[in-house]
Design an enzyme around this catalytic site. Structure first.
Site, PDB file in Angstrom:
ATOM      1  N   ASP A  16       0.498  -2.855  -1.208  1.00 41.60           N
ATOM      2  CA  ASP A  16      -0.824  -3.151  -1.750  1.00 41.60           C
ATOM      3  C   ASP A  16      -1.826  -2.125  -1.212  1.00 41.60           C
ATOM      4  O   ASP A  16      -1.449  -1.146  -0.568  1.00 41.60           O
ATOM      5  CB  ASP A  16      -1.237  -4.586  -1.410  1.00 41.60           C
ATOM      6  CG  ASP A  16      -1.294  -4.857   0.086  1.00 41.60           C
ATOM      7  OD1 ASP A  16      -1.364  -3.892   0.888  1.00 41.60           O
ATOM      8  OD2 ASP A  16      -1.281  -6.042   0.464  1.00 41.60           O
ATOM      9  N   GLN A  17      -3.091  -2.356  -1.444  1.00 38.71           N
ATOM     10  CA  GLN A  17      -4.132  -1.414  -1.043  1.00 38.71           C
ATOM     11  C   GLN A  17      -4.196  -1.225   0.477  1.00 38.71           C
ATOM     12  O   GLN A  17      -4.650  -0.202   0.959  1.00 38.71           O
ATOM     13  CB  GLN A  17      -5.485  -1.900  -1.568  1.00 38.71           C
ATOM     14  CG  GLN A  17      -6.580  -0.876  -1.487  1.00 38.71           C
ATOM     15  CD  GLN A  17      -7.835  -1.356  -2.196  1.00 38.71           C
ATOM     16  OE1 GLN A  17      -7.967  -2.517  -2.531  1.00 38.71           O
ATOM     17  NE2 GLN A  17      -8.758  -0.437  -2.423  1.00 38.71           N
TER      18      GLN A  17
END
Length: 140
Positions: A16-17
């Site tokens: 994810d980020q």
């Protein structure tokens, strides 16, 4: 009890980020581990499908403990937690690149006929699989 081990590189697309593996990817890794365990037992899931039998997931659980990050190697350990001739539950432990337990899981499956989706008895329809699962399952 047979425990199958699979190691792989964590890909950027799995994160994810924050650079941490996105939670749903652990389910994919469990499938990779399950496929490897089946191969370690001498079978191929694809061959079972060719015989018109599928093994859908009827329950799945995951518990997250530590992060796994991009650039690490992850390891999944897989075993047969329970088997009764009809249902099979696979247990999983996933470790991060530092060898820390990152997640645990359990998936339960039942075999069905592909054309009708009616459950089958593994013992009757796949006796070789049944015998291998009986020998490899976790002892109680």
């Amino acid at each position: 009890m047979l425990v199958s081990t699979t190691e792989f590189d964590v890909r950027y697309a799995e994160t994810d980020q924050m650079g941490v593996v996105y939670h749903a990817n652990y389910l994919v890794w469990m499938e990779i581990g399950r496929t490897k365990l089946i191969e370690d037992l001498g079978f191929k899931y694809a061959d079972m499908e060719k015989e018109g039998i599928l093994a859908p997931v009827i329950d799945i659980r995951a518990s997250y403990k530590k992060a796994v990050r991009y650039g690490e190697k992850a390891t999944v350990k897989t075993w047969i937690e329970e088997y009764d001739g009809f249902r099979v539950s696979y247990g999983y432990e996933i470790f991060n690149g530092s060898g820390e337990l990152a997640a645990t899981g359990l998936s339960t499956h039942v075999c069905v006929k592909k054309d009708s989706f009616r459950p089958i008895a593994i013992k009757k329809m796949l006796p070789d699989w049944h015998n291998a699962y009986e020998k490899a399952k976790k002892k109680r």
